[in-house]
Design a protein around this motif. Sequence first.
Motif, PDB file in Angstrom:
ATOM      1  N   PHE A  30       0.824  -1.210   0.000  1.00  0.00           N
ATOM      2  CA  PHE A  30       0.000   0.000   0.000  1.00  0.00           C
ATOM      3  C   PHE A  30       0.857   1.258   0.000  1.00  0.00           C
ATOM      4  O   PHE A  30       0.329   2.367   0.033  1.00  0.00           O
ATOM      5  CB  PHE A  30      -0.928   0.005   1.223  1.00  0.00           C
ATOM      6  CG  PHE A  30      -1.965  -1.080   1.194  1.00  0.00           C
ATOM      7  CD1 PHE A  30      -3.182  -0.900   0.545  1.00  0.00           C
ATOM      8  CD2 PHE A  30      -1.726  -2.304   1.794  1.00  0.00           C
ATOM      9  CE1 PHE A  30      -4.132  -1.906   0.504  1.00  0.00           C
ATOM     10  CE2 PHE A  30      -2.669  -3.321   1.772  1.00  0.00           C
ATOM     11  CZ  PHE A  30      -3.873  -3.125   1.118  1.00  0.00           C
ATOM     12  N   ASP A  38      -4.376  -0.274  -4.655  1.00  0.00           N
ATOM     13  CA  ASP A  38      -5.297   0.540  -3.877  1.00  0.00           C
ATOM     14  C   ASP A  38      -6.205  -0.373  -3.060  1.00  0.00           C
ATOM     15  O   ASP A  38      -6.176  -1.598  -3.201  1.00  0.00           O
ATOM     16  CB  ASP A  38      -6.113   1.490  -4.767  1.00  0.00           C
ATOM     17  CG  ASP A  38      -6.904   0.759  -5.851  1.00  0.00           C
ATOM     18  OD1 ASP A  38      -7.263  -0.426  -5.649  1.00  0.00           O
ATOM     19  OD2 ASP A  38      -7.181   1.371  -6.895  1.00  0.00           O
ATOM     20  N   ASP A  39      -6.989   0.219  -2.195  1.00  0.00           N
ATOM     21  CA  ASP A  39      -7.828  -0.572  -1.290  1.00  0.00           C
ATOM     22  C   ASP A  39      -8.810  -1.460  -2.045  1.00  0.00           C
ATOM     23  O   ASP A  39      -9.022  -2.623  -1.683  1.00  0.00           O
ATOM     24  CB  ASP A  39      -8.604   0.354  -0.347  1.00  0.00           C
ATOM     25  CG  ASP A  39      -7.697   1.093   0.616  1.00  0.00           C
ATOM     26  OD1 ASP A  39      -6.456   1.026   0.446  1.00  0.00           O
ATOM     27  OD2 ASP A  39      -8.215   1.745   1.536  1.00  0.00           O
ATOM     28  N   ALA A  42      -6.982  -4.444  -3.607  1.00  0.00           N
ATOM     29  CA  ALA A  42      -6.572  -5.393  -2.565  1.00  0.00           C
ATOM     30  C   ALA A  42      -7.763  -6.184  -2.037  1.00  0.00           C
ATOM     31  O   ALA A  42      -7.669  -7.392  -1.798  1.00  0.00           O
ATOM     32  CB  ALA A  42      -5.886  -4.647  -1.425  1.00  0.00           C
ATOM     33  N   SER A  43      -8.892  -5.513  -1.875  1.00  0.00           N
ATOM     34  CA  SER A  43     -10.095  -6.186  -1.388  1.00  0.00           C
ATOM     35  C   SER A  43     -10.554  -7.251  -2.379  1.00  0.00           C
ATOM     36  O   SER A  43     -10.916  -8.376  -1.996  1.00  0.00           O
ATOM     37  CB  SER A  43     -11.203  -5.160  -1.159  1.00  0.00           C
ATOM     38  OG  SER A  43     -12.372  -5.779  -0.680  1.00  0.00           O
ATOM     39  N   GLY A  57      -0.418  -6.737   4.741  1.00  0.00           N
ATOM     40  CA  GLY A  57      -0.430  -5.394   4.179  1.00  0.00           C
ATOM     41  C   GLY A  57       0.884  -4.701   4.489  1.00  0.00           C
ATOM     42  O   GLY A  57       1.298  -4.654   5.644  1.00  0.00           O
ATOM     43  N   GLU A  62       2.353   5.017   7.273  1.00  0.00           N
ATOM     44  CA  GLU A  62       0.943   5.146   6.908  1.00  0.00           C
ATOM     45  C   GLU A  62       0.113   5.651   8.082  1.00  0.00           C
ATOM     46  O   GLU A  62       0.380   5.302   9.239  1.00  0.00           O
ATOM     47  CB  GLU A  62       0.418   3.772   6.480  1.00  0.00           C
ATOM     48  CG  GLU A  62      -0.960   3.775   5.854  1.00  0.00           C
ATOM     49  CD  GLU A  62      -0.941   4.329   4.444  1.00  0.00           C
ATOM     50  OE1 GLU A  62      -2.034   4.631   3.933  1.00  0.00           O
ATOM     51  OE2 GLU A  62       0.141   4.453   3.862  1.00  0.00           O
ATOM     52  N   HIS A  66      -5.932   4.219   8.425  1.00  0.00           N
ATOM     53  CA  HIS A  66      -6.042   3.454   7.184  1.00  0.00           C
ATOM     54  C   HIS A  66      -5.736   1.976   7.428  1.00  0.00           C
ATOM     55  O   HIS A  66      -6.458   1.091   6.962  1.00  0.00           O
ATOM     56  CB  HIS A  66      -5.084   4.026   6.126  1.00  0.00           C
ATOM     57  CG  HIS A  66      -5.174   3.354   4.800  1.00  0.00           C
ATOM     58  ND1 HIS A  66      -4.104   3.217   3.947  1.00  0.00           N
ATOM     59  CD2 HIS A  66      -6.230   2.744   4.167  1.00  0.00           C
ATOM     60  CE1 HIS A  66      -4.486   2.575   2.855  1.00  0.00           C
ATOM     61  NE2 HIS A  66      -5.768   2.288   2.965  1.00  0.00           N
ATOM     62  N   LEU A  70      -8.361  -1.376   7.036  1.00  0.00           N
ATOM     63  CA  LEU A  70      -8.083  -2.549   6.208  1.00  0.00           C
ATOM     64  C   LEU A  70      -8.115  -3.834   7.027  1.00  0.00           C
ATOM     65  O   LEU A  70      -8.562  -4.880   6.550  1.00  0.00           O
ATOM     66  CB  LEU A  70      -6.723  -2.393   5.521  1.00  0.00           C
ATOM     67  CG  LEU A  70      -6.662  -1.334   4.417  1.00  0.00           C
ATOM     68  CD1 LEU A  70      -5.211  -1.078   4.018  1.00  0.00           C
ATOM     69  CD2 LEU A  70      -7.468  -1.769   3.206  1.00  0.00           C
ATOM     70  N   GLU A  73     -11.812  -4.649   7.910  1.00  0.00           N
ATOM     71  CA  GLU A  73     -12.557  -5.096   6.734  1.00  0.00           C
ATOM     72  C   GLU A  73     -12.032  -6.429   6.194  1.00  0.00           C
ATOM     73  O   GLU A  73     -12.494  -6.911   5.158  1.00  0.00           O
ATOM     74  CB  GLU A  73     -12.483  -4.024   5.642  1.00  0.00           C
ATOM     75  CG  GLU A  73     -13.212  -2.735   6.018  1.00  0.00           C
ATOM     76  CD  GLU A  73     -12.801  -1.560   5.143  1.00  0.00           C
ATOM     77  OE1 GLU A  73     -12.103  -1.770   4.137  1.00  0.00           O
ATOM     78  OE2 GLU A  73     -13.178  -0.415   5.490  1.00  0.00           O
ATOM     79  N   VAL A  75      -9.334  -7.141   4.755  1.00  0.00           N
ATOM     80  CA  VAL A  75      -8.556  -7.071   3.516  1.00  0.00           C
ATOM     81  C   VAL A  75      -7.156  -7.624   3.764  1.00  0.00           C
ATOM     82  O   VAL A  75      -6.555  -8.231   2.876  1.00  0.00           O
ATOM     83  CB  VAL A  75      -8.486  -5.617   2.999  1.00  0.00           C
ATOM     84  CG1 VAL A  75      -7.609  -5.520   1.753  1.00  0.00           C
ATOM     85  CG2 VAL A  75      -9.880  -5.089   2.701  1.00  0.00           C
TER      86      VAL A  75
END
Length: 208
Positions: A30, A38-39, A42-43, A57, A62, A66, A70, A73, A75
């Motif tokens: 990322f 991008d998110d 990746a998802s 990740g 970062e 953020h 992730l 969620e 991810v």
Amino acid sequence: MTKIKICGLKRLEDITYVNKYLPDYIGFIFAKSKRMVDDATASQLKRALDKRIKAVGVFVNEPIEHITALCRENVIDLVQLHGDEEETYIKELKQRIPNEIIKAIRLKEALGPEDIQKFSCSHILFDTYNKEQYGGSGLTFNLELIPENMNSFFLAGGLKAENILKVIEECHPYCVDISSGVETNGIKDEIKIKELIELVRNQNKAEY
């Protein structure tokens, strides 16, 4: 047994390759990089990933919010900090998420135990120091710089089929982390992924 991480996945084809050969971990980057995702991408890739493989990740300095999003969620399953993150940053992140955290250290000189113990993370990752970039250079480093009596560390930096077995034999990492070493012209190569994973797995079998 040495585990395997294939880093820098960004295409559905890459996911197809790793689902076929089953490394232990894969990495989504990322941070600013030619392998950055991008998110949303990746998802999508995570949904297609075999559930036996853990997604890491990779971040450089970062915002914590953020990373937290992730993780929540699903991810990513683990967090890899590859920038200048200090212990205060790691502690705050740990308060927000239960996910394991890997802290990357780019070695340019020998370190003592105190340099490692200051980070309250699950794993340390040793990588090549390059003043031009935080990681993914494809360059190796002097393995003698790794502190003695280290265990459970990830190892990156120019790993490929030609040197992977020698490196494992010399320093016994918990996990080898490969990106450019399984690429052709900057794209993940199924044949190279297959070859490298088979090399490591066969060596594991020979040791046990």
